[in-house]
Design a protein around this motif. Structure first.
Motif, mmCIF file in Angstrom:
data_model
loop_
_atom_site.group_PDB
_atom_site.id
_atom_site.type_symbol
_atom_site.label_atom_id
_atom_site.label_comp_id
_atom_site.label_asym_id
_atom_site.label_seq_id
_atom_site.Cartn_x
_atom_site.Cartn_y
_atom_site.Cartn_z
ATOM 1 N N SER A 1 -73.406 -27.769 -33.784
ATOM 2 C CA SER A 1 -74.716 -28.420 -33.901
ATOM 3 C C SER A 1 -74.760 -29.456 -35.009
ATOM 4 O O SER A 1 -75.663 -30.303 -35.031
ATOM 5 N N LEU A 2 -73.801 -29.410 -35.927
ATOM 6 C CA LEU A 2 -73.824 -30.314 -37.072
ATOM 7 C C LEU A 2 -73.322 -31.701 -36.670
ATOM 8 O O LEU A 2 -72.248 -31.828 -36.082
ATOM 9 N N LYS A 3 -74.099 -32.714 -37.007
ATOM 10 C CA LYS A 3 -73.761 -34.097 -36.627
ATOM 11 C C LYS A 3 -73.429 -34.895 -37.882
ATOM 12 O O LYS A 3 -74.160 -35.803 -38.276
ATOM 13 N N ASP A 4 -72.314 -34.555 -38.511
ATOM 14 C CA ASP A 4 -71.919 -35.222 -39.756
ATOM 15 C C ASP A 4 -70.556 -35.888 -39.649
ATOM 16 O O ASP A 4 -69.931 -36.217 -40.651
ATOM 17 N N GLY A 5 -70.093 -36.093 -38.415
ATOM 18 C CA GLY A 5 -68.796 -36.740 -38.217
ATOM 19 C C GLY A 5 -67.680 -35.788 -37.866
ATOM 20 O O GLY A 5 -66.606 -36.225 -37.438
ATOM 21 N N PRO B 1 -77.338 -24.958 -27.349
ATOM 22 C CA PRO B 1 -78.539 -24.277 -27.837
ATOM 23 C C PRO B 1 -79.127 -23.294 -26.825
ATOM 24 O O PRO B 1 -79.652 -22.240 -27.212
ATOM 25 N N GLN B 2 -79.036 -23.612 -25.541
ATOM 26 C CA GLN B 2 -79.590 -22.715 -24.534
ATOM 27 C C GLN B 2 -78.895 -21.360 -24.547
ATOM 28 O O GLN B 2 -79.523 -20.317 -24.329
ATOM 29 N N ARG B 3 -77.583 -21.371 -24.828
ATOM 30 C CA ARG B 3 -76.850 -20.097 -24.861
ATOM 31 C C ARG B 3 -77.364 -19.219 -26.000
ATOM 32 O O ARG B 3 -77.418 -18.000 -25.868
ATOM 33 N N PHE C 1 -72.790 -18.398 -36.580
ATOM 34 C CA PHE C 1 -73.967 -18.899 -37.288
ATOM 35 C C PHE C 1 -73.661 -19.036 -38.777
ATOM 36 O O PHE C 1 -72.956 -18.193 -39.361
ATOM 37 N N PHE C 2 -74.195 -20.084 -39.376
ATOM 38 C CA PHE C 2 -73.901 -20.399 -40.774
ATOM 39 C C PHE C 2 -75.200 -20.421 -41.590
ATOM 40 O O PHE C 2 -76.236 -20.892 -41.110
ATOM 41 N N ASP C 3 -75.134 -19.927 -42.810
ATOM 42 C CA ASP C 3 -76.308 -19.910 -43.692
ATOM 43 C C ASP C 3 -76.503 -21.265 -44.368
ATOM 44 O O ASP C 3 -75.556 -22.034 -44.494
ATOM 45 N N ALA D 1 -83.516 -16.392 -32.330
ATOM 46 C CA ALA D 1 -82.882 -17.588 -31.766
ATOM 47 C C ALA D 1 -83.474 -18.857 -32.375
ATOM 48 O O ALA D 1 -82.740 -19.758 -32.798
ATOM 49 N N GLU D 2 -84.781 -18.940 -32.434
ATOM 50 C CA GLU D 2 -85.411 -20.149 -32.967
ATOM 51 C C GLU D 2 -85.091 -20.333 -34.443
ATOM 52 O O GLU D 2 -84.903 -21.462 -34.912
ATOM 53 N N ALA D 3 -85.007 -19.229 -35.182
ATOM 54 C CA ALA D 3 -84.645 -19.334 -36.603
ATOM 55 C C ALA D 3 -83.202 -19.787 -36.761
ATOM 56 O O ALA D 3 -82.891 -20.644 -37.601
ATOM 57 N N ARG D 4 -82.321 -19.247 -35.954
ATOM 58 C CA ARG D 4 -80.901 -19.619 -36.034
ATOM 59 C C ARG D 4 -80.688 -21.077 -35.638
ATOM 60 O O ARG D 4 -79.814 -21.758 -36.170
ATOM 61 N N LEU D 5 -81.484 -21.562 -34.699
ATOM 62 C CA LEU D 5 -81.324 -22.937 -34.224
ATOM 63 C C LEU D 5 -81.745 -23.969 -35.262
ATOM 64 O O LEU D 5 -81.446 -25.158 -35.118
ATOM 65 N N GLN D 6 -82.404 -23.521 -36.324
ATOM 66 C CA GLN D 6 -82.790 -24.443 -37.397
ATOM 67 C C GLN D 6 -81.635 -24.722 -38.352
ATOM 68 O O GLN D 6 -81.707 -25.631 -39.178
ATOM 69 N N LYS D 7 -80.574 -23.915 -38.256
ATOM 70 C CA LYS D 7 -79.409 -24.085 -39.124
ATOM 71 C C LYS D 7 -78.172 -24.363 -38.258
ATOM 72 O O LYS D 7 -78.237 -24.328 -37.030
ATOM 73 N N ARG D 8 -77.066 -24.612 -38.922
ATOM 74 C CA ARG D 8 -75.835 -24.902 -38.181
ATOM 75 C C ARG D 8 -75.363 -23.679 -37.402
ATOM 76 O O ARG D 8 -75.388 -22.553 -37.896
ATOM 77 N N PHE D 9 -74.937 -23.929 -36.173
ATOM 78 C CA PHE D 9 -74.247 -22.907 -35.394
ATOM 79 C C PHE D 9 -73.183 -23.590 -34.552
ATOM 80 O O PHE D 9 -73.221 -24.811 -34.342
ATOM 81 N N ALA D 10 -72.221 -22.825 -34.097
ATOM 82 C CA ALA D 10 -71.128 -23.372 -33.289
ATOM 83 C C ALA D 10 -70.698 -22.334 -32.259
ATOM 84 O O ALA D 10 -70.973 -21.136 -32.407
ATOM 85 N N GLU D 11 -70.046 -22.818 -31.205
ATOM 86 C CA GLU D 11 -69.485 -21.927 -30.196
ATOM 87 C C GLU D 11 -67.980 -22.085 -30.205
ATOM 88 O O GLU D 11 -67.461 -23.200 -30.120
#
Length: 284
Positions: free
Chosen positions: A246-250, A150-152, A282-284, A162-172
């Protein structure tokens, strides 16, 4: 878009082995807090603090099952990806030509709605530091942690976005490729199947630069890790590596990888030249 064709080799290649045995540097335990000191590019090699030891592992050739691999299970995939870049050492050409190619590749492979390409690192096994680059990394690691992912985003995007994007799924995702016209013979990259990684296998390591301190994960040895690689990677291939989700679904959220010495390499292997490109998806 024009493609760069590989130089044909006139030397017969031996058949690929199903697996090889090699040593990789893990943390043996957490008795010493791991810290890596990274000097400016071209000025020296990284200095690592921690109880590191070389462990022998079996690394499987997964080319035969490449189509079955998944970013959400193994955390790495191989993609056919031709490029119009002629000189990867030309920073302007990489910015103009390669960045749009990588953005399109990551969108296609992940379904992301927005991709930000933010960093390129060239690694050269032959006098890499002297030539102003970095050497292949020989430690079992992952580029981001629960905190540094998230810091990146906050580092790279305007604060409101950044704060809006952090509310949804993102990945590196890192995109790794061979930039030589010859297949990789020296210091190939090995990957741990993320389904074999336990949370206790990821140790937070401070990454100290001249102007900032970041975090990565260093792998703690676990005999259950399943190691994989794609031998003789060519310039027309790319590996996508998921280093944070960021998604914690397994699904896979982190990965581990390291360069290693392939015992099946030729006696005088051609030095590896590679580029790794870091992206935020970033994912919608």
């Amino acid at each position: 878009m024009p493609s760069v064709q590989p130089v044909a080799s006139v030397i017969p290649q031996p058949p690929l082995a199903a697996w090889v045995e090699a040593s990789v540097p893990y943390l043996a335990d957490l008795s010493v807090k791991p810290v890596t000191y990274n000097p400016p590019i071209g000025t020296g090699v990284a200095r690592r603090v921690g109880n590191y030891r070389d462990f022998k592992v079996r690394i499987h050739n997964v080319r035969p099952i490449a189509g079955d691999l998944s970013l959400d299970r193994q955390a790495f995939v191989l993609a056919r990806h031709e490029t119009a870049v002629r000189d990867f050492y030309d920073r302007d050409e990489v910015r103009r030509v390669y960045e749009p190619e990588i953005e399109a590749l990551v969108k296609r492979q992940t379904g992301a709605s927005k991709v930000v390409v933010f960093d390129h690192t060239i690694r050269a096994a032959d006098r890499g530091v002297e030539r102003g680059h970095r050497a292949p990394v020989r430690s079992v690691h992952n580029d981001y942690t629960e905190n540094s992912g998230p810091q990146r985003v906050r580092d790279l995007l305007p604060a409101d976005e950044a704060e809006a994007r952090l509310q949804k799924r993102f990945a590196e995702y890192n995109v790794w490729r061979n930039i030589s016209h010859d297949p990789v013979e020296m210091s190939p990259l090995g990957f741990v199947d993320s389904e074999s990684i336990a949370p206790r296998d990821l140790a937070v390591c401070d990454l100290v630069y001249e102007d900032r301190v970041g975090e990565i994960y260093i792998g703690v040895y676990n005999a259950d890790h399943r190691w994989c690689y794609f031998p003789r990677m060519t310039r027309e291939e790319a590996v996508l590596i998921k280093c944070y989700d960021s998604l914690k679904d397994g699904r896979a959220r982190f990965s581990l990888h390291s360069a290693f010495d392939d015992p099946t390499s030729p006696a005088n292997p051609k030095p590896r030249e590679s580029i790794e490109t870091r992206t935020l998806a970033f994912f919608d």
